[in-house]
Design a protein around this motif. Structure first.
Motif, PDB file in Angstrom:
ATOM      1  N   LEU A 196       0.648  -1.146   0.043  1.00 20.71           N
ATOM      2  CA  LEU A 196       0.107  -0.039   0.253  1.00 20.71           C
ATOM      3  C   LEU A 196       0.841   1.268  -0.006  1.00 20.71           C
ATOM      4  CD1 LEU A 196      -2.793  -1.124   2.466  1.00 20.71           C
ATOM      5  CD2 LEU A 196      -2.857  -0.963  -0.057  1.00 20.71           C
ATOM      6  N   CYS A 197       2.049   1.040   0.573  1.00 20.95           N
ATOM      7  CA  CYS A 197       3.035   2.412   0.607  1.00 20.95           C
ATOM      8  C   CYS A 197       2.293   3.416   1.298  1.00 20.95           C
ATOM      9  CB  CYS A 197       3.452   2.628  -0.957  1.00 20.95           C
ATOM     10  SG  CYS A 197       4.365   1.432  -1.882  1.00 20.95           S
ATOM     11  N   ASN A 198       1.921   4.528   0.532  1.00 20.97           N
ATOM     12  CA  ASN A 198       1.490   5.776   0.849  1.00 20.97           C
ATOM     13  C   ASN A 198       0.191   5.775   1.550  1.00 20.97           C
ATOM     14  OD1 ASN A 198       3.867   7.343   0.654  1.00 20.97           O
ATOM     15  ND2 ASN A 198       3.351   8.094  -1.403  1.00 20.97           N
ATOM     16  N   ASP A 199      -0.648   4.522   0.875  1.00 16.33           N
ATOM     17  CA  ASP A 199      -2.037   4.246   1.050  1.00 16.33           C
ATOM     18  C   ASP A 199      -2.141   3.447   2.609  1.00 16.33           C
ATOM     19  OD1 ASP A 199      -2.877   5.886  -0.756  1.00 16.33           O
ATOM     20  OD2 ASP A 199      -2.849   4.323  -2.431  1.00 16.33           O
ATOM     21  N   TYR A 200      -1.201   3.013   3.118  1.00 17.05           N
ATOM     22  CA  TYR A 200      -1.037   2.360   4.236  1.00 17.05           C
ATOM     23  C   TYR A 200      -1.761   2.909   5.262  1.00 17.05           C
ATOM     24  CZ  TYR A 200       0.028  -0.870   8.151  1.00 17.05           C
ATOM     25  OH  TYR A 200       0.109  -1.779   9.152  1.00 17.05           O
ATOM     26  N   THR A 201      -2.614   1.908   5.892  1.00 18.08           N
ATOM     27  CA  THR A 201      -3.369   2.157   7.262  1.00 18.08           C
ATOM     28  C   THR A 201      -3.891   0.843   7.969  1.00 18.08           C
ATOM     29  OG1 THR A 201      -5.533   3.401   8.015  1.00 18.08           O
ATOM     30  CG2 THR A 201      -5.637   2.273   6.076  1.00 18.08           C
ATOM     31  N   SER A 202      -4.014   1.192   9.021  1.00 19.60           N
ATOM     32  CA  SER A 202      -4.297   0.104   9.887  1.00 19.60           C
ATOM     33  C   SER A 202      -5.627   0.323  10.702  1.00 19.60           C
ATOM     34  CB  SER A 202      -3.139  -0.545  11.094  1.00 19.60           C
ATOM     35  OG  SER A 202      -2.795   0.618  12.034  1.00 19.60           O
ATOM     36  N   ALA A 203      -6.334   1.408  10.361  1.00 19.25           N
ATOM     37  CA  ALA A 203      -7.662   1.868  11.216  1.00 19.25           C
ATOM     38  C   ALA A 203      -8.726   1.041  10.205  1.00 19.25           C
ATOM     39  CB  ALA A 203      -7.765   3.085  11.002  1.00 19.25           C
ATOM     40  N   TRP A 204      -9.595   0.296  10.998  1.00 16.96           N
ATOM     41  CA  TRP A 204     -10.657  -0.470  10.242  1.00 16.96           C
ATOM     42  C   TRP A 204     -11.501   0.335   9.528  1.00 16.96           C
ATOM     43  CZ3 TRP A 204     -11.686  -5.278   9.354  1.00 16.96           C
ATOM     44  CH2 TRP A 204     -12.896  -5.821   9.068  1.00 16.96           C
ATOM     45  N   SER A 205     -11.819   1.511   9.976  1.00 21.23           N
ATOM     46  CA  SER A 205     -12.931   2.476   9.143  1.00 21.23           C
ATOM     47  C   SER A 205     -12.208   2.962   7.804  1.00 21.23           C
ATOM     48  CB  SER A 205     -13.105   3.559   9.958  1.00 21.23           C
ATOM     49  OG  SER A 205     -12.204   4.494  10.362  1.00 21.23           O
ATOM     50  N   GLU A 206     -11.040   3.099   7.917  1.00 19.80           N
ATOM     51  CA  GLU A 206     -10.247   3.638   6.677  1.00 19.80           C
ATOM     52  C   GLU A 206      -9.864   2.479   5.836  1.00 19.80           C
ATOM     53  OE1 GLU A 206      -6.688   5.682   7.992  1.00 19.80           O
ATOM     54  OE2 GLU A 206      -7.711   6.977   9.219  1.00 19.80           O
TER      55      GLU A 206
END
Length: 354
Positions: A196-206
């Motif tokens: 995901l690189c710059n799109d990486y997130t670990s927030a469920w809603s995101e």
């Protein structure tokens, strides 16, 4: 319910022979027995079982009524009688979105009957072509917050411990488990940060927003969705193993299993070779060393056909042996002379997948 059904059915008059004068909806005013009641049959002088043709063509003197409604209906009957077509049969017409039509539509009837709800904006990120059902089902439960996480369990079992089963550091909620928990966050970051690189997130809603992002490149989006579902399934399974006091799987093995397509859902073309006292699986790079997906329910015959087609092999080959490799972390715990894994029948294919 009967009145609701009636509102979806009308009669388009032809000759009036197949239409009940009193009980079918053929006049703009509605079903006449509902408009005039049983008393209307007496006032109009028309038999209860009469068809429209019988009522209009019978020798019946037009009556003058005290009630204006009855006089209006008498006037309507004169107009209808002039429009009857003796050579044309009556037609059943059904309520559709664009009005009453001769063709019945189950879909449009259901759409008109039901109360429309909010459009689900995450369904395409859960149910898609080539989905693994068990992964998608657990993820679907997670999205709807229907997994039996500890914050839900304490509502019907006040004595339960609400602490997260995996990290033991916070209350176990859906959003914590995926992926605020230090254990699950480590797994997710290992798998997806590089993708995901710059799109990486670990927030469920995101993540729910991300799996439905139409701007994302298709291959990247598929990797994200499949990895999310596989990880949710694996973490939920591991969480349940620990909760029921089974031996936990080392996180390194769990991450490797997920990295290799859950450890069993892929096959690689190659062979086992003997090097001294050790057996080693060598990928045949001349054939590409590629991987192909093996779905639940796949048979040995389908697996052979898939290998022949995917690697451009001669279909006249009389014998072909399929084997598969194990993870290095697993091989290290096995005896050096452990025989290699052959896939020769449907049962072994199921073992490979499971």
């Amino acid at each position: 319910m009967r009145e609701v059904v009636r509102s979806f059915h009308n009669k388009d008059l032809g000759n009036g022979r197949q239409t009940s004068f009193w009980f079918d909806n053929w006049l703009d005013r509605g079903v006449l027995v509902n408009v005039l009641g049983e008393r209307g049959m007496v006032d109009m002088g028309i038999n209860r079982s009469a068809t429209v043709e019988e009522a209009l063509q019978s020798v019946r003197r037009r009556r003058r009524h005290k009630a204006s409604l009855l006089n209006d209906i008498e006037a309507d009957l004169i107009l209808v009688k002039e429009k009857l077509r003796s050579e044309v049969s009556d037609t059943n017409i059904w309520r559709r979105k664009s009005g009453f039509k001769p063709k019945f539509s189950t879909y449009e009837t259901w759409s008109l009957l039901r109360s429309p709800g909010v459009v689900c904006d995450w369904s395409s990120g859960i149910w898609f072509t080539n989905v693994t059902p068990k992964f998608a089902f657990v993820t679907w439960l997670a999205v709807r917050d229907r997994l039996s996480t500890m914050d839900r369990i304490v509502k019907w079992d006040p004595g339960a411990v609400e602490m997260c089963v995996l990290c033991k550091n916070a209350s176990e909620t859906r959003s914590h488990l995926f992926f605020e928990c230090s254990y699950s966050a480590q797994v997710w970051e290992y798998l997806m940060k590089g993708v995901l690189c710059n799109d990486y997130t670990s927030a469920w809603s995101e993540l729910l927003i991300l799996i439905n992002d139409e701007r994302m490149e298709n291959k990247k989006k598929f990797c994200l969705i499949y990895a999310l579902q596989a990880t949710v399934h694996a973490l939920w399974r591991e969480r349940n193993r620990i909760k029921h006091e089974e031996n936990p799987m080392p996180i390194e093995i769990l991450m490797k299993l997920l990295e290799k397509g859950n450890g069993s859902d892929t096959c690689v073309y190659g062979e086992w070779v003997v090097k001294g006292s050790l057996r080693e699986f060598v990928v045949n790079n001349r054939k590409g060393g590629r991987m192909f997906l093996v779905s639940d329910g796949c048979t040995h015959g389908e697996l052979l056909e898939m290998a022949l087609e995917d690697y451009g092999l001669d279909k006249k080959i009389e014998k072909m042996v399929l084997t598969y490799s194990l993870l290095d972390v697993i091989l290290q715990q096995m005896a050096p002379d452990t025989p290699h894994m052959h896939v020769t029948n449907d049962r072994q294919v199921r073992n490979l997948i499971e």
